[in-house]
Design a protein around this motif. Structure first.
Motif, PDB file in Angstrom:
ATOM      1  N   LEU B 359       0.857  -1.181   0.000  1.00 54.82           N
ATOM      2  CA  LEU B 359       0.000   0.000   0.000  1.00 54.82           C
ATOM      3  C   LEU B 359       0.897   1.237   0.000  1.00 54.82           C
ATOM      4  O   LEU B 359       1.915   1.266   0.686  1.00 54.82           O
ATOM      5  N   ARG B 360       0.511   2.266  -0.760  1.00 56.01           N
ATOM      6  CA  ARG B 360       1.332   3.469  -0.726  1.00 56.01           C
ATOM      7  C   ARG B 360       1.257   4.078   0.673  1.00 56.01           C
ATOM      8  O   ARG B 360       0.173   4.117   1.276  1.00 56.01           O
ATOM      9  N   PRO B 361       2.386   4.578   1.187  1.00 49.78           N
ATOM     10  CA  PRO B 361       2.405   5.103   2.554  1.00 49.78           C
ATOM     11  C   PRO B 361       1.327   6.148   2.810  1.00 49.78           C
ATOM     12  O   PRO B 361       0.700   6.136   3.862  1.00 49.78           O
ATOM     13  N   VAL B 362       1.106   7.035   1.825  1.00 49.35           N
ATOM     14  CA  VAL B 362       0.058   8.064   2.032  1.00 49.35           C
ATOM     15  C   VAL B 362      -1.301   7.429   2.273  1.00 49.35           C
ATOM     16  O   VAL B 362      -2.043   7.841   3.150  1.00 49.35           O
ATOM     17  N   ASP B 363      -1.615   6.424   1.466  1.00 48.81           N
ATOM     18  CA  ASP B 363      -2.924   5.786   1.602  1.00 48.81           C
ATOM     19  C   ASP B 363      -3.027   5.044   2.919  1.00 48.81           C
ATOM     20  O   ASP B 363      -4.072   5.044   3.572  1.00 48.81           O
ATOM     21  N   ALA B 364      -1.923   4.397   3.303  1.00 48.58           N
ATOM     22  CA  ALA B 364      -1.929   3.664   4.564  1.00 48.58           C
ATOM     23  C   ALA B 364      -2.136   4.612   5.732  1.00 48.58           C
ATOM     24  O   ALA B 364      -2.912   4.349   6.642  1.00 48.58           O
TER      25      ALA B 364
END
Ligand SMILES: Nc1ncnc2c1ncn2[C@@H]1O[C@H](COP(=O)(O)OP(=O)(O)OP(=O)(O)O)[C@@H](O)[C@H]1O
Ligand SMILES: [Mg+2]
Lengths: 239, 367
Positions: B359-364
């Motif tokens: 998962l992209r860190p921003v989304d996480a």
């Protein structure tokens, strides 16, 4: 733009000084269900080494988006992100992760400490997978620097909000970053506790680390060297 | 790290591990159970597989095997085994310790079919009696004792081993006398002791071909092919049992999948923080897989232990012997079930772990 300085001039100026991180003509668009939201519409920003910059602006103006770009957590739609003079816009996941680890510390509004780990362990989390490196001593040292020498073995739920945020600050410093990014660092804290956190940031800056804090809190701007206001994805005022 | 993460939701973790435990237990215990069944059947039936019994075909009017028949059978046997011609009768056996009815065999070469526990069986049996274990026990006979069979007196020259296996010529309740003890020139049956099950089948085929060419003069009874069918049945049964057990482990896998999915979802933000502070995808993936593997190892370990205990328990509640329980193949079932359990856990932990780690860190972080 604010009239007097053209974007180009700002960039040149920033380059001339000791720039920790810079955004050059950065835009960011989000696509959701066919609708395109322009969260950032051409932003130029340079942050000097040891500078405490605060970013303010109304809700939805793109502050968090900007911080994510500065923190290499997200990529801009167009424009360039420069970390210590190096173009990091196009880096792949591995290099971004490494760059984050080497140069950037994060402090979040909700602290985001791991509930199963003690304070020291939380501080050493970024070094968790480093072989032949035990950061425990440095972690203890950082915790005592933020006034938590006697709380090293407490778990997050045994700590107050201010203490948790100080643990988070210690964690952000474990890898000796050049830049610390904070999204609403005082958002969940009362006035007095917020003040101690901000003093902490001031001291970090005095050690040559740049701190960039996104905030609604007027108090933050009093501690900052410089404040920029973001409105509708554009830097509106530099104070 | 993995241990502590699992410790966070103990009940859910325990249930997931229990699922694996049950699955591994089912595979290991059903596998062992089937294997033990097959092994003990083999132990009981093994002996008859090597024997071919030739008797006169009464339907065709023949009551006895002639010397020529015996010779023909011996020729058909060739070097694949040894043919033993027997005369048999029932008779009253009397000794100083009492008297009993028993089977009486008369043959010249009993050593091919029987094994002595005491005394020796001579190559050519000319005098004296060889007694089965049960009769010896009943009449308190030992080597040197005197017995009387059908009016004639004999000295006991050997006592036979007690025979556990099912066999067409069971020696336990029998007395084996020299050939001359039962009069006449014909024989009641020929027992061919073959070198192997396959040899027995071949011999039986040759005997049928040579003696029954024109008419069905003899009945040929051999169990090696039947035994093969029995073995096939047991291996089928075993696969069937393992299949059922496998389903239960797959169900456990689904529950692991669910647990991992829930726990990675709950910890999305934490994973986001880990990624933000510079921890690589691969390391996050490793931690999450370690959690799944740990569930598998713990559940599988106790499942295998339990199955082992159950297998040993089988010895006490059933007539199954330790010798068929403590064999390498059963250990293999335990190990195999354990490995399979861990494997299932890794497989079902892989997707949630991969999803969370990439998962992209921003989304996480947004949660
Ligand atoms: N992942 C996303 N997908 C779609 N739109 C998004 C996403 N993230 C942010 N936006 C939109 O971009 C704009 C800027 O959002 P951002 O979170 O940067 O604002 P903000 O200044 O941090 O606001 P706040 O002060 O409320 O935190 C908003 O209009 C928001 O709806
Ligand atoms: Mg925000």
């Amino acid at each position: 733009m604010n009239g007097t300085d053209s974007p180009r001039a700002v960039v040149e100026l920033a380059r001339a000084k000791d720039t920790a991180i810079a955004l050059e003509s950065v835009t960011k668009q989000y696509e959701t269900g066919g609708v395109t939201v322009e969260a950032l519409a051409g932003v130029d920003l340079a942050v000097e080494t040891g500078e405490f910059l605060s970013i303010i602006g109304p809700s939805g103006s793109g502050k968090s988006t900007m911080l994510n770009l500065l923190g290499l957590l997200d990529v801009p739609t167009s424009g360039t992100v420069r970390l210590q003079g190096r173009d990091v816009t196009e880096l792949g996941d591995r290099e971004r992760t490494r760059a984050r680890k080497e140069s950037i510390g994060f402090v979040f509004q909700d602290f985001y400490l791991l509930p199963t780990l003690t304070a020291v362990e939380n501080v050493t989390v970024p070094t968790m997978f480093d072989r032949d490196r035990d950061a425990t001593n440095r972690a203890v040292e950082l915790l005592s620097r933020v006034g938590l020498a006697d709380r090293t073995d407490h778990t997050p739920n045994e700590l107050s909000g201010g203490q948790k945020q100080r643990v988070a600050i210690a964690r952000s410093l474990i890898n000796e970053p050049r830049i610390v990014l904070a999204d609403e660092p005082t958002g969940n804290l009362d006035q007095d506790t917020g003040a101690t956190i901000l003093e902490e940031f001031r001291r970090i800056c005095d050690d040559g680390v740049s701190v960039i804090a996104v905030t609604h809190d007027e108090l933050v701007t009093e501690y900052a060297d410089r404040t920029v206001e973001l409105i509708d994805g554009v830097i509106d005022r530099v104070g | 790290m993995a241990t502590r993460n699992l410790g966070r939701n103990r009940v859910r973790t325990a249930l997931a591990a229990l699922g694996v435990l049950i699955g591994v237990f089912a595979i290991a215990s059903l596998g062992i159970f089937g294997n033990v069944l097959a092994l003990s059947a083999e132990a009981e039936l093994g002996g008859i597989g090597d024997q071919v019994i030739v008797t006169p075909n009464q339907d065709a009017g023949s009551n006895a095997l002639t010397v020529r028949d015996v010779d023909a059978i011996a020729r058909a046997t060739g070097s694949d085994g040894t043919a033993v011609a027997l005369r048999s009768d029932n008779g009253l056996i009397t000794a100083s310790g009492g008297q009993t009815f028993g089977q009486v065999y008369a043959t010249e070469t009993p050593g091919v079919l029987f094994t002595a526990a005491a005394g020796t069986i001579p190559d050519r049996h000319r005098q004296g009696a060889i007694v089965g274990a049960e009769i010896a026990d009943e009449l308190s006979l030992e080597v040197g004792s005197a017995i009387e069979v059908a009016g004639a007196r004999y000295r006991v020259i050997a006592v036979l081993e007690s025979e556990e296996m099912i066999s067409p010529v069971s020696p336990n309740n029998a007395v084996v006398l020299p050939e001359s003890a039962i009069g006449g020139r014909t024989y009641d049956q020929v027992v061919v002791q073959a070198d192997s099950g396959a040899a027995a089948t071949a011999i039986a085929d040759r005997v049928r071909a040579q003696l029954n060419a024109r008419e069905e003069r003899v009945s040929v009874f051999e169990l090696s092919s039947l035994l093969e069918t029995i073995n096939e049945f047991f291996s089928l049964l075993n696969r069937f049992l393992l299949g059922i057990a496998g389903i239960s482990l797959v169900v456990a896998g689904v529950s692991i999948f669910n647990v991992m999915l829930m726990s990675t979802n709950e910890r999305k933000q934490e994973i986001g923080v880990l990624r933000a502070v510079g921890i690589h995808k691969a390391d996050v993936l490793r931690v999450l897989l370690a959690e799944a593997a740990l569930l598998g190892v713990v559940g599988g370990f106790f499942g295998a232990i339990l199955a082992g205990v159950a297998a040993i328990g089988l010895v006490f509640v059933s007539p199954i012997g330790f010798d068929v329980v403590f064999v390498a193949s059963n250990g293999l079932y335990l190990l195999g079930a354990f490995v399979f359990g861990v494997f299932i856990c890794l497989i079902s932990g892989a997707y949630p772990a991969y999803k969370a780690a990439t998962l992209r860190p921003v989304d996480a972080l947004r949660g």
